[in-house]
Design a protein around this motif. Structure first.
Motif, PDB file in Angstrom:
ATOM      1  N   MET A   1       0.846  -1.171   0.000  1.00 31.99           N
ATOM      2  CA  MET A   1       0.000   0.000   0.000  1.00 31.99           C
ATOM      3  C   MET A   1       0.894   1.238   0.000  1.00 31.99           C
ATOM      4  N   GLU A   2       0.533   2.218  -0.819  1.00 36.12           N
ATOM      5  CA  GLU A   2       1.288   3.466  -0.884  1.00 36.12           C
ATOM      6  C   GLU A   2       0.504   4.582  -0.193  1.00 36.12           C
ATOM      7  N   ALA A   3       1.198   5.441   0.498  1.00 31.08           N
ATOM      8  CA  ALA A   3       0.552   6.544   1.209  1.00 31.08           C
ATOM      9  C   ALA A   3      -0.043   7.538   0.219  1.00 31.08           C
ATOM     10  N   ARG A   4      -1.262   7.973   0.497  1.00 30.79           N
ATOM     11  CA  ARG A   4      -1.949   8.954  -0.340  1.00 30.79           C
ATOM     12  C   ARG A   4      -1.417  10.351  -0.022  1.00 30.79           C
ATOM     13  N   GLU A   5      -1.341  11.199  -1.044  1.00 26.13           N
ATOM     14  CA  GLU A   5      -0.925  12.581  -0.813  1.00 26.13           C
ATOM     15  C   GLU A   5      -2.097  13.442  -0.365  1.00 26.13           C
ATOM     16  N   ILE A   6      -3.308  13.047  -0.723  1.00 26.01           N
ATOM     17  CA  ILE A   6      -4.508  13.760  -0.278  1.00 26.01           C
ATOM     18  C   ILE A   6      -5.505  12.747   0.270  1.00 26.01           C
ATOM     19  N   ARG A   7      -6.407  13.198   1.115  1.00 28.41           N
ATOM     20  CA  ARG A   7      -7.403  12.319   1.725  1.00 28.41           C
ATOM     21  C   ARG A   7      -8.441  11.905   0.676  1.00 28.41           C
ATOM     22  N   CYS A   8      -9.030  10.729   0.847  1.00 20.72           N
ATOM     23  CA  CYS A   8     -10.106  10.271  -0.028  1.00 20.72           C
ATOM     24  C   CYS A   8     -11.227  11.317  -0.042  1.00 20.72           C
ATOM     25  N   CYS A   9     -11.817  11.561  -1.188  1.00 17.16           N
ATOM     26  CA  CYS A   9     -12.822  12.621  -1.290  1.00 17.16           C
ATOM     27  C   CYS A   9     -14.104  12.301  -0.518  1.00 17.16           C
ATOM     28  N   MET A  10     -14.397  11.054  -0.261  1.00 16.29           N
ATOM     29  CA  MET A  10     -15.614  10.675   0.462  1.00 16.29           C
ATOM     30  C   MET A  10     -15.319  10.271   1.910  1.00 16.29           C
ATOM     31  N   CYS A  11     -14.160  10.603   2.404  1.00 15.92           N
ATOM     32  CA  CYS A  11     -13.768  10.189   3.752  1.00 15.92           C
ATOM     33  C   CYS A  11     -14.663  10.828   4.811  1.00 15.92           C
ATOM     34  N   PRO A  12     -15.183  10.027   5.731  1.00 14.55           N
ATOM     35  CA  PRO A  12     -16.009  10.586   6.802  1.00 14.55           C
ATOM     36  C   PRO A  12     -15.192  11.191   7.942  1.00 14.55           C
ATOM     37  N   GLN A  13     -13.867  11.146   7.848  1.00 14.91           N
ATOM     38  CA  GLN A  13     -13.004  11.611   8.941  1.00 14.91           C
ATOM     39  C   GLN A  13     -12.189  12.831   8.551  1.00 14.91           C
ATOM     40  N   ILE A  14     -12.767  13.743   7.819  1.00  9.98           N
ATOM     41  CA  ILE A  14     -12.052  14.948   7.398  1.00  9.98           C
ATOM     42  C   ILE A  14     -11.462  15.647   8.627  1.00  9.98           C
ATOM     43  N   ASN A  15     -10.188  15.997   8.535  1.00 11.42           N
ATOM     44  CA  ASN A  15      -9.440  16.674   9.602  1.00 11.42           C
ATOM     45  C   ASN A  15      -9.399  15.899  10.914  1.00 11.42           C
ATOM     46  N   ASP A  16      -9.410  14.598  10.814  1.00  8.76           N
ATOM     47  CA  ASP A  16      -9.329  13.724  11.978  1.00  8.76           C
ATOM     48  C   ASP A  16      -8.024  12.945  11.889  1.00  8.76           C
ATOM     49  N   LYS A  17      -7.343  12.760  13.020  1.00  6.28           N
ATOM     50  CA  LYS A  17      -6.039  12.089  13.015  1.00  6.28           C
ATOM     51  C   LYS A  17      -6.118  10.578  13.206  1.00  6.28           C
ATOM     52  N   ARG A  18      -7.331  10.013  13.278  1.00 12.10           N
ATOM     53  CA  ARG A  18      -7.443   8.555  13.446  1.00 12.10           C
ATOM     54  C   ARG A  18      -6.853   7.828  12.241  1.00 12.10           C
ATOM     55  N   ARG A  19      -6.210   6.715  12.508  1.00  8.54           N
ATOM     56  CA  ARG A  19      -5.526   5.960  11.462  1.00  8.54           C
ATOM     57  C   ARG A  19      -6.312   4.740  10.996  1.00  8.54           C
ATOM     58  N   ILE A  20      -7.582   4.693  11.343  1.00  5.85           N
ATOM     59  CA  ILE A  20      -8.462   3.613  10.899  1.00  5.85           C
ATOM     60  C   ILE A  20      -9.546   4.213  10.017  1.00  5.85           C
ATOM     61  N   CYS A  21      -9.726   3.650   8.851  1.00  8.46           N
ATOM     62  CA  CYS A  21     -10.781   4.075   7.936  1.00  8.46           C
ATOM     63  C   CYS A  21     -12.008   3.217   8.247  1.00  8.46           C
ATOM     64  N   PRO A  22     -13.123   3.833   8.647  1.00  7.44           N
ATOM     65  CA  PRO A  22     -14.278   3.055   9.085  1.00  7.44           C
ATOM     66  C   PRO A  22     -15.011   2.358   7.939  1.00  7.44           C
ATOM     67  N   ALA A  23     -15.766   1.343   8.302  1.00  9.94           N
ATOM     68  CA  ALA A  23     -16.638   0.677   7.335  1.00  9.94           C
ATOM     69  C   ALA A  23     -17.767   1.637   6.987  1.00  9.94           C
ATOM     70  N   GLY A  24     -18.362   1.443   5.841  1.00 13.08           N
ATOM     71  CA  GLY A  24     -19.460   2.307   5.425  1.00 13.08           C
ATOM     72  C   GLY A  24     -20.110   1.766   4.173  1.00 13.08           C
ATOM     73  N   PRO A  25     -20.901   2.569   3.494  1.00 10.14           N
ATOM     74  CA  PRO A  25     -21.555   2.115   2.266  1.00 10.14           C
ATOM     75  C   PRO A  25     -20.531   1.642   1.230  1.00 10.14           C
ATOM     76  N   GLY A  26     -20.682   0.421   0.784  1.00  6.41           N
ATOM     77  CA  GLY A  26     -19.759  -0.148  -0.199  1.00  6.41           C
ATOM     78  C   GLY A  26     -18.431  -0.584   0.372  1.00  6.41           C
ATOM     79  N   LYS A  27     -18.266  -0.488   1.674  1.00  5.00           N
ATOM     80  CA  LYS A  27     -17.014  -0.870   2.337  1.00  5.00           C
ATOM     81  C   LYS A  27     -17.370  -1.653   3.595  1.00  5.00           C
ATOM     82  N   PRO A  28     -17.346  -2.983   3.527  1.00  3.72           N
ATOM     83  CA  PRO A  28     -17.857  -3.815   4.613  1.00  3.72           C
ATOM     84  C   PRO A  28     -17.029  -3.855   5.895  1.00  3.72           C
TER      85      PRO A  28
END
Length: 107
Positions: A1-28
């Motif tokens: 996995m390569e580090a992203r230079e920008i955050r995912c556009c649909m990320c629910p954690q904008i400006n959050d320092k958590r290192r876990i991407c939560p489950a959500g629609p289309g992501k089990p």
């Protein structure tokens, strides 16, 4: 996995320092975030974004003699930013230019 230079556009954690991407629609299931990463250089020094008392964010480093939350110092080349995401973008771009290695830590 390569580090992203920008955050995912649909990320629910904008400006959050958590290192876990939560489950959500289309992501089990939860996954490790590939935007919020700690970097290491060849000397074993660590680099990450941290906030300060003024409410701004900046890249900081910790030499290999320190562990945990001690010994973090501000990076002179990094500007203070109003948001965590903007500071993380700066650090990710700088780290890639320097050839540092990302550490995908889930804490």
């Amino acid at each position: 996995m390569e580090a992203r230079e920008i955050r995912c556009c649909m990320c629910p954690q904008i400006n959050d320092k958590r290192r876990i991407c939560p489950a959500g629609p289309g992501k089990p299931e939860e996954t490790v975030c590939d935007f919020v990463v700690v970097w290491t250089d060849a000397r074993g020094w660590k680099y990450k974004v941290m906030g300060d008392l003024a409410g701004t964010f900046k890249g900081r480093y910790q030499d290999d003699k320190h562990k945990g939350n001690t010994g973090w110092k501000g990076m002179r080349r990094m500007e203070r930013r109003e948001t965590f995401d903007r500071a993380q973008e700066d650090l990710n771009q700088y780290a890639k230019q320097k050839g540092w290695n990302p550490v995908y830590d889930t804490r």
